[in-house]
Each structure stands twice: as structure tokens, then as C-alpha cells.
Design a protein around this motif. Structure first.
Motif, PDB file in Angstrom:
ATOM      1  N   HIS A 267       0.852  -1.198   0.000  1.00 56.81           N
ATOM      2  CA  HIS A 267       0.000   0.000   0.000  1.00 56.81           C
ATOM      3  C   HIS A 267       0.885   1.244   0.000  1.00 56.81           C
ATOM      4  O   HIS A 267       2.056   1.202   0.394  1.00 56.81           O
ATOM      5  CB  HIS A 267      -0.946   0.014   1.208  1.00 56.81           C
ATOM      6  N   HIS A 268       0.321   2.351  -0.468  1.00 54.70           N
ATOM      7  CA  HIS A 268       1.029   3.619  -0.469  1.00 54.70           C
ATOM      8  C   HIS A 268       0.876   4.267   0.899  1.00 54.70           C
ATOM      9  O   HIS A 268      -0.243   4.414   1.407  1.00 54.70           O
ATOM     10  CB  HIS A 268       0.479   4.545  -1.561  1.00 54.70           C
ATOM     11  N   LEU A 269       1.978   4.656   1.493  1.00 50.33           N
ATOM     12  CA  LEU A 269       1.941   5.258   2.818  1.00 50.33           C
ATOM     13  C   LEU A 269       1.215   6.597   2.806  1.00 50.33           C
ATOM     14  O   LEU A 269       1.362   7.397   1.885  1.00 50.33           O
ATOM     15  CB  LEU A 269       3.365   5.443   3.347  1.00 50.33           C
ATOM     16  N   THR A 270       0.455   6.845   3.851  1.00 50.86           N
ATOM     17  CA  THR A 270      -0.221   8.137   4.004  1.00 50.86           C
ATOM     18  C   THR A 270       0.728   9.133   4.659  1.00 50.86           C
ATOM     19  O   THR A 270       1.755   8.759   5.251  1.00 50.86           O
ATOM     20  CB  THR A 270      -1.476   7.998   4.873  1.00 50.86           C
ATOM     21  N   ASP A 271       0.378  10.423   4.585  1.00 50.35           N
ATOM     22  CA  ASP A 271       1.188  11.436   5.255  1.00 50.35           C
ATOM     23  C   ASP A 271       1.289  11.146   6.752  1.00 50.35           C
ATOM     24  O   ASP A 271       2.355  11.320   7.364  1.00 50.35           O
ATOM     25  CB  ASP A 271       0.580  12.820   5.046  1.00 50.35           C
ATOM     26  N   GLY A 272       0.181  10.703   7.354  1.00 54.28           N
ATOM     27  CA  GLY A 272       0.184  10.406   8.779  1.00 54.28           C
ATOM     28  C   GLY A 272       1.139   9.272   9.127  1.00 54.28           C
ATOM     29  O   GLY A 272       1.870   9.351  10.120  1.00 54.28           O
ATOM     30  N   GLU A 273       1.145   8.211   8.307  1.00 53.02           N
ATOM     31  CA  GLU A 273       2.050   7.095   8.550  1.00 53.02           C
ATOM     32  C   GLU A 273       3.507   7.525   8.399  1.00 53.02           C
ATOM     33  O   GLU A 273       4.371   7.137   9.203  1.00 53.02           O
ATOM     34  CB  GLU A 273       1.733   5.960   7.580  1.00 53.02           C
ATOM     35  N   ILE A 274       3.777   8.336   7.381  1.00 52.67           N
ATOM     36  CA  ILE A 274       5.149   8.804   7.174  1.00 52.67           C
ATOM     37  C   ILE A 274       5.580   9.711   8.318  1.00 52.67           C
ATOM     38  O   ILE A 274       6.708   9.602   8.826  1.00 52.67           O
ATOM     39  CB  ILE A 274       5.276   9.527   5.829  1.00 52.67           C
ATOM     40  N   ASN A 275       4.706  10.607   8.748  1.00 49.29           N
ATOM     41  CA  ASN A 275       5.054  11.517   9.841  1.00 49.29           C
ATOM     42  C   ASN A 275       5.380  10.751  11.126  1.00 49.29           C
ATOM     43  O   ASN A 275       6.291  11.130  11.877  1.00 49.29           O
ATOM     44  CB  ASN A 275       3.921  12.505  10.091  1.00 49.29           C
ATOM     45  N   THR A 276       4.644   9.665  11.392  1.00 48.68           N
ATOM     46  CA  THR A 276       4.922   8.852  12.573  1.00 48.68           C
ATOM     47  C   THR A 276       6.312   8.228  12.494  1.00 48.68           C
ATOM     48  O   THR A 276       7.099   8.281  13.457  1.00 48.68           O
ATOM     49  CB  THR A 276       3.868   7.743  12.723  1.00 48.68           C
ATOM     50  N   LEU A 277       6.655   7.646  11.333  1.00 48.22           N
ATOM     51  CA  LEU A 277       7.970   7.034  11.145  1.00 48.22           C
ATOM     52  C   LEU A 277       9.074   8.092  11.164  1.00 48.22           C
ATOM     53  O   LEU A 277      10.180   7.841  11.665  1.00 48.22           O
ATOM     54  CB  LEU A 277       7.995   6.263   9.827  1.00 48.22           C
ATOM     55  N   ASP A 278       8.781   9.264  10.613  1.00 43.16           N
ATOM     56  CA  ASP A 278       9.747  10.358  10.605  1.00 43.16           C
ATOM     57  C   ASP A 278      10.002  10.872  12.018  1.00 43.16           C
ATOM     58  O   ASP A 278      11.158  11.124  12.411  1.00 43.16           O
ATOM     59  CB  ASP A 278       9.227  11.477   9.704  1.00 43.16           C
TER      60      ASP A 278
END
Length: 286
Positions: A267-278
């Protein structure tokens, strides 16, 4: 590779795959180097450049040794040493890099922490767009484009075509600041997402900058043809001469870079998922 085993980096020129571009032979896999280190080019060095030019113009990063190698449950660590040498064999910078590899469900993460130490006087990283932490991606993750290009055919030969085919080409950039497509080039962002499909597999490839890095949030040397790079040094090129940096690494003042690469399969990561990992990345290396 994604968790499904799909290559997300270009194979050419090391392991060519049919349909790939045959350009920029120095852009291989994932790397960290720079195009103007005390006037020597570490970015564009390639065996396709004539030897008489390389031996006076191009620097080389020489692998020295592995300090340590450790494995764990879903993670591993590799610590290496390398030497940035000028064309005549003189060391300019000593490099120590720690790689943290993380496997969690459909995610694959690589944290690269690199410290550069000047070993024989100051080392100037003059502003240029040709840098610094980069990935050259598979053809399917490029952005659709037009025009002539040279490709690798099914027999492994370089073949020039007058018009690009965009069949199966699905990539697109999206930055933490909401900028998309080719417009991300020369912009600043704390992370950049390249998302697309390889066959039926939805893939996101994300590079995260770190708040402690020079020039945070970094400039992006991200191109539609598959070059995806973070560049904290190339200020003059990215601002069209309005600003400059021309940073020098001096003896006793090593410079450390921290980057996270995230690969998502399915799946394509959402902004929210990326922000959490970031955010997790930022806190991990405070």
C-alpha cells in the motif's frame, strides 16, 4: 528490495534489467557522496569516464573495513569505515557509517548515520546540485515522461528510442510540504515520498531528513527520470544564486548526517504514517 522481494533500485549498470534507462552510470543503487569536495568530483565518478580524466578530476571513496556486524529479531546493524581520497590517493575525509536495518511487517527501513572527519586540513564542499544521499530507482517508479532516451533491451544491449513508452510507469513525488511531481526539485522538505506500482504491487519509497542535519529541512535533487536525492550542500544551485553555503568540514569538527529510507509494500503510505515514522527517526537519534 521491498518485503515482497521486488527491486526498487535500478539494476543498470551492475545487473541490467530490460527496459531500464542506460544513462548516468554513476547513479547506482543507494549512495552518499558529493560532486565538489576540495574541487574533486566524488558524485560523477564512473568507469565510463576516460581514465585520464578520472585520475586528475574524480575522487574515490575506498572501503576500509567492517567494524561490527550484529543481527537481531527483525533488525540488524552494520558499522563500516571508508576513506574519501583525492585522485592521487591522499585522504581528504575519513568516513564512519552505521546502518540500522529494520524489518517490520510490510515495511523495510534503513537508517544511515554517516560521520565525515577532515584528516588533513579543511575540506570545502562547494555548492553544487550534484549530491548527496541518493537512490536511483527502478524504471516503473520513474515519473511518466516524453522524449528520446537510451534503454537496455531484452538482450542487455543499449538501444536508443525516439519516444519513451510510459506503459507501467507510475511514479510520483510528494513532499512533506504538499508539493508533488517534478515540482519538488530544489524545494525543501523534511521528507520526500516516491510512490507508484511495480506490476500489481503498491510501493512507497521515502527518504527522511533529520532535524540535526545541516540545512534541515534539506533541499531535494529529485528528478522524474529516477534520481531521488537529498542535498544539504547545493544551496546556490537550488536558490538560483540567491543564497550560498560553501560549507567547510574542519579538523576537530566532524560532520554527521542521518537519513532514514522507508520502503512499503502492498500500500502507499499516508502522510500520517510517514510523519509517525519520521518522528520516531528524529527521536531515535536526538
Amino acid at each position: 528490495l521491498t518485503s515482497a522481494g521486488t527491486p526498487i533500485t535500478r539494476g543498470w549498470p551492475i545487473k541490467p534489467r530490460p527496459g531500464e534507462r542506460a544513462d548516468h552510470p554513476h547513479q547506482r543503487g543507494m549512495w552518499l557522496n558529493y560532486g565538489d569536495v576540495n574541487s574533486y568530483d566524488f558524485w560523477g565518478n564512473s568507469y565510463q569516464i576516460p581514465a585520464e580524466i578520472r585520475k586528475v578530476h574524480d575522487g574515490r571513496i575506498k572501503y576500509i573495513k567492517i567494524d561490527s556486524l550484529a543481527s537481531g529479531d527483525g533488525e540488524g546493524t552494520l558499522v563500516t569505515n571508508a576513506s574519501w581520497n583525492d585522485p592521487f590517493g591522499k585522504e581528504l575525509l575519513a568516513e564512519k557509517t552505521t546502518y540500522h536495518f529494520i524489518a517490520k511487517d510490510s515495511l523495510r527501513i534503513i537508517d544511515r548515520i554517516t560521520t565525515l572527519t577532515a584528516t588533513d586540513g579543511p575540506v570545502t564542499m562547494k555548492d553544487t546540485k550534484e549530491g548527496m544521499f541518493g537512490v536511483r530507482v527502478a524504471r516503473q517508479l520513474e515519473l511518466p515522461s516524453k522524449g528520446a532516451a537510451t534503454f537496455i533491451d531484452a538482450e542487455g544491449n543499449a538501444t536508443k528510442v525516439d519516444q519513451l513508452s510510459n506503459e507501467g510507469i507510475s511514479g510520483n513525488y510528494r513532499s512533506s510540504e504538499g508539493i508533488t511531481g517534478d515540482s519538488v526539485w530544489a524545494t525543501r522538505a523534511k521528507w520526500m515520498d516516491l510512490y507508484g506500482n511495480v506490476g500489481n504491487e503498491d510501493i512507497s519509497l521515502v527518504i527522511c531528513d533529520h532535524p540535526k542535519n545541516l540545512s534541515y529541512p534539506t533541499y531535494w535533487h529529485a528528478r522524474g527520470y529516477g534520481l531521488f536525492a537529498a542535498n544539504p550542500f547545493g544551496v546556490k544551485d537550488f536558490t538560483k544564486g540567491k543564497d550560498s553555503l560553501n560549507y567547510s568540514i574542519t579538523a576537530g569538527n566532524p560532520l554527521t548526517f542521518r537519513y532514514r529510507v522507508i520502503m512499503s509494500s502492498g500500500h502507499h503510505l499516508t502522510d500520517g504514517e510517514i510523519n509517525t515514522l519520521d518522528n520516531d527517526f528524529a527521536k531515535k537519534y536526538e
